[in-house]
Motif scaffolding. Structure first.
Motif, mmCIF file in Angstrom:
data_model
loop_
_atom_site.group_PDB
_atom_site.id
_atom_site.type_symbol
_atom_site.label_atom_id
_atom_site.label_comp_id
_atom_site.label_asym_id
_atom_site.label_seq_id
_atom_site.Cartn_x
_atom_site.Cartn_y
_atom_site.Cartn_z
ATOM 1 N N LEU A 104 0.840 -1.207 0.000
ATOM 2 C CA LEU A 104 0.000 0.000 0.000
ATOM 3 C C LEU A 104 0.868 1.248 0.000
ATOM 4 O O LEU A 104 1.747 1.400 0.835
ATOM 5 C CB LEU A 104 -0.891 0.024 1.248
ATOM 6 C CG LEU A 104 -1.720 -1.212 1.547
ATOM 7 C CD1 LEU A 104 -2.435 -1.045 2.874
ATOM 8 C CD2 LEU A 104 -2.708 -1.455 0.435
ATOM 9 N N ARG A 105 0.570 2.171 -0.893
ATOM 10 C CA ARG A 105 1.272 3.457 -0.924
ATOM 11 C C ARG A 105 0.214 4.563 -0.880
ATOM 12 O O ARG A 105 -0.532 4.761 -1.849
ATOM 13 C CB ARG A 105 2.151 3.584 -2.171
ATOM 14 C CG ARG A 105 3.227 2.513 -2.266
ATOM 15 C CD ARG A 105 4.283 2.876 -3.299
ATOM 16 N NE ARG A 105 3.693 3.112 -4.618
ATOM 17 C CZ ARG A 105 3.452 2.163 -5.526
ATOM 18 N NH1 ARG A 105 3.745 0.896 -5.236
ATOM 19 N NH2 ARG A 105 2.929 2.456 -6.687
ATOM 20 N N VAL A 106 0.158 5.259 0.237
ATOM 21 C CA VAL A 106 -0.815 6.338 0.402
ATOM 22 C C VAL A 106 -0.264 7.582 -0.289
ATOM 23 O O VAL A 106 0.764 8.134 0.119
ATOM 24 C CB VAL A 106 -1.080 6.615 1.890
ATOM 25 C CG1 VAL A 106 -2.044 7.793 2.053
ATOM 26 C CG2 VAL A 106 -1.645 5.363 2.558
ATOM 27 N N VAL A 107 -0.950 8.026 -1.336
ATOM 28 C CA VAL A 107 -0.438 9.121 -2.166
ATOM 29 C C VAL A 107 -1.327 10.366 -2.099
ATOM 30 O O VAL A 107 -1.041 11.364 -2.776
ATOM 31 C CB VAL A 107 -0.280 8.664 -3.633
ATOM 32 C CG1 VAL A 107 0.751 7.555 -3.727
ATOM 33 C CG2 VAL A 107 -1.617 8.207 -4.219
ATOM 34 N N GLY A 108 -2.370 10.334 -1.294
ATOM 35 C CA GLY A 108 -3.251 11.489 -1.174
ATOM 36 C C GLY A 108 -3.999 11.440 0.149
ATOM 37 O O GLY A 108 -3.796 10.539 0.979
ATOM 38 N N GLU A 109 -4.880 12.399 0.350
ATOM 39 C CA GLU A 109 -5.602 12.492 1.614
ATOM 40 C C GLU A 109 -6.512 11.285 1.814
ATOM 41 O O GLU A 109 -7.186 10.829 0.886
ATOM 42 C CB GLU A 109 -6.438 13.771 1.636
ATOM 43 C CG GLU A 109 -7.156 14.011 2.954
ATOM 44 C CD GLU A 109 -7.962 15.293 2.949
ATOM 45 O OE1 GLU A 109 -8.623 15.579 3.961
ATOM 46 O OE2 GLU A 109 -7.937 16.005 1.926
ATOM 47 N N LEU A 110 -6.538 10.796 3.052
ATOM 48 C CA LEU A 110 -7.380 9.649 3.392
ATOM 49 C C LEU A 110 -8.737 10.136 3.878
ATOM 50 O O LEU A 110 -8.905 10.542 5.018
ATOM 51 C CB LEU A 110 -6.702 8.795 4.467
ATOM 52 C CG LEU A 110 -5.444 8.058 4.028
ATOM 53 C CD1 LEU A 110 -4.830 7.322 5.215
ATOM 54 C CD2 LEU A 110 -5.732 7.092 2.888
ATOM 55 N N THR A 111 -9.708 10.103 2.996
ATOM 56 C CA THR A 111 -11.083 10.467 3.332
ATOM 57 C C THR A 111 -11.918 9.192 3.411
ATOM 58 O O THR A 111 -11.606 8.201 2.744
ATOM 59 C CB THR A 111 -11.667 11.393 2.265
ATOM 60 O OG1 THR A 111 -11.498 10.768 0.979
ATOM 61 C CG2 THR A 111 -10.941 12.740 2.271
ATOM 62 N N PRO A 112 -12.989 9.181 4.218
ATOM 63 C CA PRO A 112 -13.819 7.973 4.344
ATOM 64 C C PRO A 112 -14.380 7.533 2.998
ATOM 65 O O PRO A 112 -14.768 8.357 2.164
ATOM 66 C CB PRO A 112 -14.928 8.406 5.303
ATOM 67 C CG PRO A 112 -14.332 9.537 6.076
ATOM 68 C CD PRO A 112 -13.430 10.256 5.118
ATOM 69 N N SER A 113 -14.424 6.222 2.780
ATOM 70 C CA SER A 113 -14.897 5.687 1.502
ATOM 71 C C SER A 113 -16.277 5.062 1.598
ATOM 72 O O SER A 113 -16.970 4.917 0.590
ATOM 73 C CB SER A 113 -13.918 4.629 0.989
ATOM 74 O OG SER A 113 -13.955 3.473 1.823
ATOM 75 N N GLY A 114 -16.673 4.634 2.798
ATOM 76 C CA GLY A 114 -17.960 3.965 2.969
ATOM 77 C C GLY A 114 -17.958 2.511 2.552
ATOM 78 O O GLY A 114 -19.002 1.844 2.610
ATOM 79 N N ASP A 115 -16.796 1.978 2.160
ATOM 80 C CA ASP A 115 -16.732 0.606 1.648
ATOM 81 C C ASP A 115 -17.119 -0.417 2.715
ATOM 82 O O ASP A 115 -17.964 -1.285 2.480
ATOM 83 C CB ASP A 115 -15.312 0.327 1.140
ATOM 84 C CG ASP A 115 -15.173 -1.061 0.561
ATOM 85 O OD1 ASP A 115 -15.504 -1.241 -0.626
ATOM 86 O OD2 ASP A 115 -14.747 -1.979 1.295
#
Length: 340
Positions: A104-115
Motif C-alpha cells: 500500500l502506498r498512500v499518495v493522497g488524503e485519506l477520506t472515508p470511503s464507505g466501503d
C-alpha cells in the motif's frame, strides 16, 4: 460471574466453490482475487458469500456475528486497498505467514470511503431486527493499518498515524448499529510502538473509539505484549483488550494483566485460527477457565471467547468445525460458571 460471549475476529476463508467462481469471473488464477470496484456478477457472487458466512455463524449459534470479510483479499490492508488515494504496489508478505497482500502506498488524503459500511449494512439486512444486538464490526486498528502501509503523502509518522485514525473513525461513523467493534492490532505486539509512538498509538485508537457507541475490543495476536506499549494501551478508552493464548507467550501476557491490570472486559484467543486441528468444546471451556484462574485479582464483566487469529488460513471445513466448537465451548464455560 462473567458473561461469556462467543465471537471471532472475522476474515473468514472463502467457501471453495465461491473461490472458484470468483477466480473465473475475474479472469485471474485461483487465490489472486482483486479487491474493490466490483459490479454485476462479481458483486452478486460476494453477496452470496456474505449470506453463506452469516448463515454459518447463525448455525453455530455464535453470540456475535461478523460480516465475514469475504472481499478482503488483502486482509487487514483492505480498507486502504480500495481507497482512491492509495496505490497498490507489488506483493509483500503478510507478517510471517505464507500469505501475501499488495503493498500500500498512500499518495493522497485519506477520506472515508464507505466501503466497509456498505458491507456491514448488507450483513445487517441479513440479520434483520436482531442486527443491533448481534452484529460485530471488524476493522484493522489504526496502528496496524499504518504499519502495513507506506506514507507518500503526509511526510510525518505521527501525522500519518493520526490521518489513518481519522480515516477509520470516518468509516465507523457510517456503520449501521452494531453491538461490538473488534479493532485488530497484531502490529501492536509484532512490531510494538517505540517510546512516544506508543502513546500516539493509544490516542489513535481513542479517535476510532469515539466514533461508535458499541463495545470496543482491541484484539492482538501472534505475540505477547511488551509492558510499556501495553501500559499506554490501557489508557485508551476501550472496553476490552484481546490476548492470544494459543500462539503468544502466555506468561508475558499474564504478567501484563496481573501487574498492570486490564479492562473490565477481556477477549481471549483460545481457538487456533491457523491450525487445522479442531478443538473439543470442553477444551475451549477449560482454556477459558484456566485464564481466569491465572488472574485472580481481575473481575471481568464480559469475557469474549474467540479465535486467536483470523481463520483466513483454514480450510473451509475445518473453519466450520471450529466455529461450532468455539460457540459450544463458550456455552459450556458459561454454564460451568467461570469466575473472574
Amino acid at each position: 460471574m462473567t458473561d461469556v460471549v462467543s465471537t471471532t475476529p472475522g476474515l473468514y476463508p472463502l467457501p471453495d466453490r465461491s473461490k472458484d467462481e470468483l477466480s473465473e469471473l475475474k479472469g485471474h488464477q485461483k487465490g489472486d482475487l482483486v479487491s474493490g470496484g466490483e459490479g454485476g456478477e462479481i458483486a452478486a457472487a460476494y453477496d452470496r458469500v456474505r449470506a453463506e458466512l452469516v448463515d454459518d455463524q447463525r448455525d453455530a449459534e455464535l453470540d456475535r456475528i461478523v460480516e465475514g470479510q469475504g472481499r478482503w483479499d488483502d486482509m487487514l490492508a483492505h480498507p486502504l486497498t480500495v481507497h482512491g488515494n492509495v496505490e497498490t504496489g507489488g506483493i509483500v508478505r503478510y507478517y510471517d505467514n505464507n500469505n501475501f497482500y499488495r503493498d500500500l502506498r498512500v499518495v493522497g488524503e485519506l477520506t472515508p470511503s464507505g466501503d466497509v459500511a456498505a458491507e456491514l449494512a448488507a450483513a445487517a439486512d441479513l440479520l434483520g431486527d436482531e442486527s443491533g444486538s448481534l452484529l460485530q464490526a471488524v476493522l484493522p486498528g489504526p496502528y496496524t493499518l499504518a504499519d502495513l502501509a507506506t506514507d507518500e503523502h503526509y511526510g510525518d509518522d505521527a501525522e500519518f498515524l493520526a490521518a489513518v485514525a481519522e480515516f477509520l473513525a470516518g468509516e465507523v461513523a457510517e456503520f449501521p448499529d452494531h453491538a461490538t467493534l473488534f479493532l485488530l492490532e497484531p502490529s501492536f505486539v509484532t512490531n510494538a510502538p517505540a517510546d512516544g509512538a506508543d502513546e500516539r498509538a493509544s490516542e489513535a485508537i481513542d479517535t476510532v473509539v469515539a466514533a461508535t457507541d458499541a463495545e470496543v475490543v482491541v484484539h492482538t495476536y501472534w505475540e505477547a505484549f511488551a509492558e510499556k506499549p501495553y501500559a499506554h494501551l490501557m489508557d485508551a478508552d476501550v472496553d476490552a483488550i484481546g490476548f492470544d493464548f494459543v500462539a503468544a507467550d502466555r506468561e508475558r501476557n499474564l504478567e501484563c494483566i496481573n501487574e498492570l491490570g486490564t479492562k473490565s472486559d477481556v477477549a481471549l484467543g483460545v481457538v487456533d485460527g491457523q491450525n487445522t486441528l479442531v478443538e473439543e468444546p470442553e477444551t475451549v471451556a477449560e482454556r477459558v477457565e484456566w485464564v481466569h484462574e491465572q488472574v485472580p485479582g481481575q473481575t471481568f464483566e464480559t469475557t469474549y471467547v474467540s479465535y486467536n487469529t483470523e481463520p483466513f488460513y483454514l480450510p473451509t471445513n475445518r473453519h466450520l468445525e471450529k466455529l461450532g466448537a468455539l460457540a459450544e465451548g463458550a456455552r459450556l464455560a458459561a454454564v460451568e460458571g467461570v469466575e473472574a
